[in-house]
Design an enzyme around this catalytic site. Structure first.
Site, PDB file in Angstrom:
ATOM      1  N   HIS A 186       0.850  -1.187   0.000  1.00 42.25           N
ATOM      2  CA  HIS A 186       0.000   0.000   0.000  1.00 42.25           C
ATOM      3  C   HIS A 186       0.890   1.242   0.000  1.00 42.25           C
ATOM      4  O   HIS A 186       1.840   1.327   0.785  1.00 42.25           O
ATOM      5  CB  HIS A 186      -0.905  -0.023   1.242  1.00 42.25           C
ATOM      6  CG  HIS A 186      -2.022   0.971   1.189  1.00 42.25           C
ATOM      7  ND1 HIS A 186      -1.813   2.328   1.257  1.00 42.25           N
ATOM      8  CD2 HIS A 186      -3.363   0.813   1.057  1.00 42.25           C
ATOM      9  CE1 HIS A 186      -2.975   2.957   1.180  1.00 42.25           C
ATOM     10  NE2 HIS A 186      -3.933   2.051   1.051  1.00 42.25           N
ATOM     11  N   GLU A 222     -13.842  -5.057   0.759  1.00 43.09           N
ATOM     12  CA  GLU A 222     -12.979  -5.442   1.877  1.00 43.09           C
ATOM     13  C   GLU A 222     -13.800  -5.790   3.112  1.00 43.09           C
ATOM     14  O   GLU A 222     -14.650  -5.017   3.560  1.00 43.09           O
ATOM     15  CB  GLU A 222     -11.981  -4.326   2.209  1.00 43.09           C
ATOM     16  CG  GLU A 222     -10.972  -4.759   3.276  1.00 43.09           C
ATOM     17  CD  GLU A 222      -9.783  -3.833   3.397  1.00 43.09           C
ATOM     18  OE1 GLU A 222      -9.828  -2.715   2.849  1.00 43.09           O
ATOM     19  OE2 GLU A 222      -8.797  -4.226   4.058  1.00 43.09           O
ATOM     20  N   GLU A 238      -0.017  -4.173   4.152  1.00 40.41           N
ATOM     21  CA  GLU A 238      -0.566  -2.936   4.677  1.00 40.41           C
ATOM     22  C   GLU A 238      -0.106  -2.785   6.125  1.00 40.41           C
ATOM     23  O   GLU A 238      -0.153  -3.736   6.900  1.00 40.41           O
ATOM     24  CB  GLU A 238      -2.104  -3.023   4.619  1.00 40.41           C
ATOM     25  CG  GLU A 238      -2.798  -1.713   4.553  1.00 40.41           C
ATOM     26  CD  GLU A 238      -4.293  -1.871   4.331  1.00 40.41           C
ATOM     27  OE1 GLU A 238      -4.832  -1.110   3.544  1.00 40.41           O
ATOM     28  OE2 GLU A 238      -4.924  -2.751   4.941  1.00 40.41           O
TER      29      GLU A 238
HETATM   30 MN    MN Z   1      -6.907  -3.584   4.482  1.00 41.25          MN
END
Ligand code: MN
Length: 317
Positions: free
Chosen positions: A9, A149, A243
């Site tokens: 990310h 998500e 992430e």
């Molecule tokens: Mn996530």
């Protein structure tokens, strides 16, 4: 052997977000050896998409886009104006994804990202399903998938488990909508990585790996090995994106949105390099273990069979 693209990310690498930061994130991710970078799309016009696309083309890096919807643009809202504003934001992100060359728009795009004061209602579910169906149709025009998500209870009141996400995708009824799992959230809501992956029912399309306190992989309670085994079991071939977030490495706005109240790490490149090495090692170990398990399993079954027949042996003919 499946070859998952390994991603990072962009806000792991960059604190502020503008075109220069996005270009730096692309180059840093490529330099570290990642295959893919995930670009935040909270505000698609925050970056010049053509400039970022050139950087992606130069490095050969793949790209995905993600966001969490704000409360005033919640596609699941019972207020039609708020839901329409959420749908409009996602339509713009789908267009931006196409411009930058991303085939996946991921994240908390089914409801507002944050702590909700009450449970979701039937009306919220229907609003999300109807709005996302229209966004999915727009995305299908450019071959883009929507990855919903699954996040913990403090970040959505609508989709907290893989099973719920699969049910919402059934309600949406579009082939280009997939489940997006994240180990940080699964670690709170799911019984095990294996059950969560199985509950996706073949609709898993995107995966985030993050540690339980959003720091270095391996520093918390997330069962990364269990996840990688489960992904291998269903022959998951999609991206796996790292992430991590620390209060000192994000803007105050994102810190508030994600409840980041502690400084967990402060060297993004070291953190991201460690994550990539950990993921590569984990995937190698999974391959080796699965290969070993295949042999071990047969041995175990044979042994188990023999062992269980021993006590019953005297009673058997
Ligand atoms: Mn996530």
């Amino acid at each position: 052997m499946t070859q998952n693209q390994l991603g990072v990310h962009a806000l792991v690498l960059e604190r502020e977000w503008d075109t220069a930061a996005a270009v730096r994130a692309v180059r840093t991710a490529a330099g570290l050896g990642y295959d893919l970078v995930e670009l935040p799309m909270f505000a698609p016009d925050a970056i010049d998409l053509a400039t970022v696309r050139r950087a992606l083309d130069e490095t050969g890096l793949a790209v995905t886009c993600s966001l969490g919807l704000p409360f005033d643009r919640d596609i699941s809202s019972a207020d039609p104006d708020v839901a329409a504003a959420g749908e409009a934001l996602l339509a713009g992100v789908v267009d931006a994804a196409r411009s930058v060359g991303a085939e996946v728009v991921a994240g908390v795009i089914h409801s507002a990202m944050g702590k909700h004061p009450r449970p979701a209602t039937e009306r919220n579910w229907e609003a999300a399903a109807e709005g996302l169906a229209r966004v999915a149709d727009r995305a299908a025009g450019s071959g883009t998938r929507l990855a919903l998500e699954v996040v913990n209870r403090y970040e959505s009141n609508l989709v907290n488990t893989a099973a719920t996400c699969a049910a919402l995708i059934d309600a949406i009824g579009r082939d280009n909508v997939v489940v997006h799992l994240d180990t940080y959230h699964m670690n709170i809501e799911e019984r095990s990585p294996a059950e969560a992956v199985a509950a996706c029912g073949g609709r898993l399309g995107y995966v985030h790996v993050g540690e339980s306190a959003r720091g270095y992989l391996g520093s918390g309670s997330v069962d990364l090995a269990g996840l990688l085994r489960a992904l291998h079991h269903v022959a998951y071939a999609g991206p796996i994106t790292f992430e991590a977030f620390s209060r000192n490495r994000v803007t105050p706005e994102l810190a508030a949105t994600l409840s980041l109240w502690r400084d967990i790490w402060d060297d993004p490149e070291d953190l991201a390099a460690h994550a990539l090495a950990t993921l590569r090692a984990g995937l190698r170990a999974t391959e080796a273990r699965v290969a070993g398990d295949g042999a071990g399993h047969r041995g175990e079954l044979a042994t188990g069979g023999a062992a269980s027949s021993t006590p019953s042996g005297p009673a058997s003919p």
